[in-house]
Design an enzyme around this catalytic site. Sequence first.
Site, PDB file in Angstrom:
ATOM      1  N   GLU A 261       2.681  -0.870   4.390  1.00  9.23           N
ATOM      2  CA  GLU A 261       2.403   0.491   3.934  1.00  9.23           C
ATOM      3  C   GLU A 261       3.712   1.205   3.654  1.00  9.23           C
ATOM      4  OE1 GLU A 261      -0.478   2.073   3.433  1.00  9.23           O
ATOM      5  OE2 GLU A 261      -2.012   0.994   4.609  1.00  9.23           O
TER       6      GLU A 261
ATOM      7  N   ASP B 235      -3.648   2.222  -4.690  1.00  8.93           N
ATOM      8  CA  ASP B 235      -2.276   2.132  -4.187  1.00  8.93           C
ATOM      9  C   ASP B 235      -1.698   0.720  -4.369  1.00  8.93           C
ATOM     10  OD1 ASP B 235      -4.245   1.405  -2.155  1.00  8.93           O
ATOM     11  OD2 ASP B 235      -2.609   1.345  -0.699  1.00  8.93           O
TER      12      ASP B 235
ATOM     13  N   HIS C 132      -2.513  -3.200  -3.300  1.00 12.28           N
ATOM     14  CA  HIS C 132      -3.891  -3.053  -2.831  1.00 12.28           C
ATOM     15  C   HIS C 132      -4.835  -2.922  -4.032  1.00 12.28           C
ATOM     16  CE1 HIS C 132      -6.618  -1.016   0.455  1.00 12.28           C
ATOM     17  NE2 HIS C 132      -7.030  -2.209   0.114  1.00 12.28           N
TER      18      HIS C 132
ATOM     19  N   HIS D 266       0.851  -1.193   0.000  1.00  5.67           N
ATOM     20  CA  HIS D 266       0.000   0.000   0.000  1.00  5.67           C
ATOM     21  C   HIS D 266       0.888   1.246   0.000  1.00  5.67           C
ATOM     22  CE1 HIS D 266      -3.504  -2.262   1.931  1.00  5.67           C
ATOM     23  NE2 HIS D 266      -2.498  -2.992   2.383  1.00  5.67           N
TER      24      HIS D 266
HETATM   25 ZN   LIG Z   1      -4.055   0.485   0.589  1.00  2.00          ZN
END
Ligand SMILES: [Zn+2]
Length: 186
Positions: free
Chosen positions: A125, A171, A161, A43
């Site tokens: 992330e 993303d 994602h 992400h």
């Molecule tokens: Zn995401």
Amino acid sequence: MSLSALPLRSLDAAGWLSAARRLPSPNCDARPEGAAIELIVLHNISLPPGVFDGDAVIDLFTNQLDWDAHPYYQEIRGIKVSAHFFIRRDGTLIQFVPCSLRAWHAGISSWCERERCNDFSIGIELEGTDDLPFTEAQYASLLPLLQSLKQAYPIRAVVGHSDIAAGRKTDPGICFDWERVRRLEA
Ligand SMILES: [Zn+2]
């Protein structure tokens, strides 16, 4: 970077990575009984979007964000989310959830006709946005992390994602260099 040059990092039995800074998030729960960890989901996030110099993402994932601190936060007010890992622009690696538990990162999602990807995935992330290149320091943290996770778990794929929530999520975005991930798999 050749594969052999990547420093491998160890995970303990719960799935905490020794090399990561540990900031436990309450936004997690048990994986379903017998669920294997088969997927890694990449992400991007930044809060406010495009701002990289504060700790708002950390505050969000640990339920400490001041919702009134920025107008954008009204759009996400009250959400409870997390990821297993967060890689900052300078490459700093933070872990919020041990891999043995289910982090809340994917939302409504589907991979190979299996829904609820949080059940069987690890979420990473990258601090950033869809349309800015990620930093070399971020790749230097991400690639050994992927290697370590693949050593520890029966990972079948690394996806974005956007691959598991098409039409809803974009993303990690067009600037993410998938070639570097593919080279790991070669
Ligand atoms: Zn995401």
